[in-house]
Scaffold this motif. Structure first.
Motif, mmCIF file in Angstrom:
data_model
loop_
_atom_site.group_PDB
_atom_site.id
_atom_site.type_symbol
_atom_site.label_atom_id
_atom_site.label_comp_id
_atom_site.label_asym_id
_atom_site.label_seq_id
_atom_site.Cartn_x
_atom_site.Cartn_y
_atom_site.Cartn_z
ATOM 1 N N HIS A 1 0.834 -1.202 0.000
ATOM 2 C CA HIS A 1 0.000 0.000 0.000
ATOM 3 C C HIS A 1 0.871 1.255 0.000
ATOM 4 O O HIS A 1 0.602 2.221 -0.741
ATOM 5 C CB HIS A 1 -0.917 -0.019 1.231
ATOM 6 C CG HIS A 1 -1.866 1.136 1.296
ATOM 7 N ND1 HIS A 1 -2.235 1.729 2.478
ATOM 8 C CD2 HIS A 1 -2.501 1.833 0.322
ATOM 9 C CE1 HIS A 1 -3.061 2.719 2.229
ATOM 10 N NE2 HIS A 1 -3.245 2.808 0.933
ATOM 11 N N GLN A 2 1.934 1.250 0.808
ATOM 12 C CA GLN A 2 2.838 2.403 0.854
ATOM 13 C C GLN A 2 3.497 2.626 -0.502
ATOM 14 O O GLN A 2 3.655 3.761 -0.960
ATOM 15 C CB GLN A 2 3.911 2.188 1.930
ATOM 16 C CG GLN A 2 3.384 2.122 3.356
ATOM 17 C CD GLN A 2 2.793 3.432 3.840
ATOM 18 O OE1 GLN A 2 3.119 4.494 3.311
ATOM 19 N NE2 GLN A 2 1.924 3.371 4.824
ATOM 20 N N ALA A 3 3.894 1.532 -1.155
ATOM 21 C CA ALA A 3 4.528 1.646 -2.478
ATOM 22 C C ALA A 3 3.550 2.238 -3.487
ATOM 23 O O ALA A 3 3.918 3.093 -4.307
ATOM 24 C CB ALA A 3 5.009 0.273 -2.937
ATOM 25 N N GLU A 4 2.305 1.795 -3.425
ATOM 26 C CA GLU A 4 1.286 2.315 -4.358
ATOM 27 C C GLU A 4 1.054 3.806 -4.122
ATOM 28 O O GLU A 4 1.032 4.595 -5.071
ATOM 29 C CB GLU A 4 -0.018 1.532 -4.157
ATOM 30 C CG GLU A 4 -1.174 2.022 -5.011
ATOM 31 C CD GLU A 4 -2.478 1.964 -4.243
ATOM 32 O OE1 GLU A 4 -2.784 0.921 -3.647
ATOM 33 O OE2 GLU A 4 -3.181 2.991 -4.225
ATOM 34 N N LEU A 5 0.922 4.198 -2.856
ATOM 35 C CA LEU A 5 0.689 5.610 -2.538
ATOM 36 C C LEU A 5 1.854 6.481 -2.996
ATOM 37 O O LEU A 5 1.658 7.610 -3.478
ATOM 38 C CB LEU A 5 0.465 5.781 -1.033
ATOM 39 C CG LEU A 5 -0.822 5.182 -0.457
ATOM 40 C CD1 LEU A 5 -0.878 5.406 1.057
ATOM 41 C CD2 LEU A 5 -2.053 5.779 -1.128
ATOM 42 N N SER A 6 3.077 5.950 -2.851
ATOM 43 C CA SER A 6 4.248 6.737 -3.253
ATOM 44 C C SER A 6 4.266 6.956 -4.761
ATOM 45 O O SER A 6 4.729 8.002 -5.235
ATOM 46 C CB SER A 6 5.534 6.045 -2.794
ATOM 47 O OG SER A 6 5.764 4.865 -3.530
ATOM 48 N N LEU A 7 3.744 5.994 -5.524
ATOM 49 C CA LEU A 7 3.688 6.162 -6.985
ATOM 50 C C LEU A 7 2.671 7.227 -7.373
ATOM 51 O O LEU A 7 2.951 8.089 -8.208
ATOM 52 C CB LEU A 7 3.341 4.829 -7.655
ATOM 53 C CG LEU A 7 4.405 3.739 -7.569
ATOM 54 C CD1 LEU A 7 3.902 2.447 -8.212
ATOM 55 C CD2 LEU A 7 5.708 4.186 -8.239
ATOM 56 N N TRP A 8 1.485 7.194 -6.789
ATOM 57 C CA TRP A 8 0.486 8.233 -7.077
ATOM 58 C C TRP A 8 1.063 9.608 -6.758
ATOM 59 O O TRP A 8 0.923 10.560 -7.532
ATOM 60 C CB TRP A 8 -0.786 8.018 -6.258
ATOM 61 C CG TRP A 8 -1.593 6.796 -6.531
ATOM 62 C CD1 TRP A 8 -1.935 5.844 -5.615
ATOM 63 C CD2 TRP A 8 -2.197 6.388 -7.769
ATOM 64 N NE1 TRP A 8 -2.700 4.857 -6.202
ATOM 65 C CE2 TRP A 8 -2.877 5.175 -7.529
ATOM 66 C CE3 TRP A 8 -2.209 6.921 -9.051
ATOM 67 C CZ2 TRP A 8 -3.572 4.499 -8.524
ATOM 68 C CZ3 TRP A 8 -2.903 6.237 -10.052
ATOM 69 C CH2 TRP A 8 -3.567 5.054 -9.783
ATOM 70 N N GLU A 9 1.729 9.705 -5.574
ATOM 71 C CA GLU A 9 2.275 10.993 -5.132
ATOM 72 C C GLU A 9 3.404 11.457 -6.045
ATOM 73 O O GLU A 9 3.471 12.638 -6.414
ATOM 74 C CB GLU A 9 2.781 10.871 -3.691
ATOM 75 C CG GLU A 9 3.321 12.177 -3.134
ATOM 76 C CD GLU A 9 3.769 12.040 -1.683
ATOM 77 O OE1 GLU A 9 3.673 10.924 -1.127
ATOM 78 O OE2 GLU A 9 4.224 13.037 -1.111
ATOM 79 N N GLU A 10 4.297 10.517 -6.409
ATOM 80 C CA GLU A 10 5.439 10.884 -7.253
ATOM 81 C C GLU A 10 4.981 11.436 -8.601
ATOM 82 O O GLU A 10 5.596 12.354 -9.147
ATOM 83 C CB GLU A 10 6.340 9.667 -7.468
ATOM 84 C CG GLU A 10 7.544 9.972 -8.360
ATOM 85 C CD GLU A 10 8.533 8.826 -8.414
ATOM 86 O OE1 GLU A 10 8.423 7.908 -7.566
ATOM 87 O OE2 GLU A 10 9.411 8.838 -9.298
#
Length: 287
Positions: free
Chosen positions: A163-172
């Motif tokens: 989940h953290q990895a997915e959120l970091s992609l949206w944010e990036e």
């Protein structure tokens, strides 16, 4: 005479029965009290893969420890470590792990293994993600075109490493998914999330190991994007700092971390899953 012999036989039988009963009880008590317990908080993806079932018995035979596995999301495992409710954690959110050690909760992070995240989608891939070669373009296409289409994106939404990895992609990529109708945040583990995405014929970010282990039951899903360096999924092990929590077994936790980065165990990690899935579920990554 017959009665006397019979009584002797009865006494002998009773004695032997009592002897075996006491031996059984003493053996059971010994195995439970003599072996120290080691609490390992780890991810559901590692637990569900079966890797621990293969490796931990070796460690237990060598050291005498009984390892109690606490399988939760990475966020919950880190919280367990911050409370001193685990002796060692084995998770996959590298930046959060570095922060955990920097804050003094862990003595050292051991790099153990990696696999990668993949984007899964419906077999007919209505958004055409298979034809996109760039991760940023793939994520932007999901973001923009899902809103106008009939498909959805399914997220674990549980604070896990995935989940953290997915959120970091949206944010990036400057994509805000808050309050989007097509964005389904489940608050579930990887297995349940994959089942839901399969039923909804949606897109989802998953770790490759869990996907491979469940692939035969996910008829509506297949890999539509893979191969970006940003999708590398690193797993680290961190013994909890005994200076923060006097109740933790640092010696046992340190022994377990050293065990997982040992050459022969790293070799086993490289081979795990090949016989069943035709490819390894994880790759060794010790420093």
């Amino acid at each position: 005479m017959y009665k006397l012999v019979n009584n002797k036989k009865t006494k002998l039988c009773n004695f032997l029965l009592l002897f075996f009963l006491l031996s059984f009880i003493l053996t059971g008590c010994s195995s439970g009290s003599d072996n120290p317990r080691l609490r390992l908080a780890t991810t559901t993806s590692t637990e569900d893969s079966g890797l621990l079932d293969e490796l931990l018995p070796i460690f237990e035979d060598e050291t005498g420890y009984n390892v109690e596995v606490i399988a939760v999301g990475t966020g919950q495992a880190l919280e367990a470590g911050r409370r001193g409710d685990a002796d060692v954690i084995f998770v996959h959110a590298k930046e959060l792990e570095k922060e955990f050690v920097a804050d003094g909760y862990g003595k050292k992070r051991y790099q153990v293994k990696y696999n990668d995240f993949v984007i899964l989608g419906p077999e007919d891939d209505p958004l055409g993600i298979k034809n996109i070669n760039n991760l940023e373009d793939a994520m932007k296409s999901i973001y923009k075109e899902t809103e106008d289409g009939d498909t959805v994106f399914v997220s674990r939404g549980d604070g896990s490493g995935t989940h953290q990895a997915e959120l970091s992609l949206w944010e990036e990529f400057d994509l805000n998914v808050d309050d989007k109708e097509w964005y389904n945040s489940l608050g579930q583990g990887m297995g349940d999330t994959l089942i839901t995405a399969n039923e909804m014929k949606g897109y989802v970010l998953a770790d490759r190991g869990t996907y491979l282990s469940m692939r035969e039951n996910l008829n509506n899903l297949e890999v539509v994007f893979e191969g970006s360096e940003k999708l590398k999924n690193s797993y680290g092990m961190i013994p909890i700092n005994p200076e923060e929590f006097s109740n933790v077994d640092y010696d046992g936790a340190h022994s377990l971390a050293e065990f997982f980065v040992r050459e022969d165990i790293q070799d086993r990690i490289s081979e795990f899953g090949v016989d069943t899935y035709g490819e390894p579920l994880f790759f060794p990554d010790a420093d």
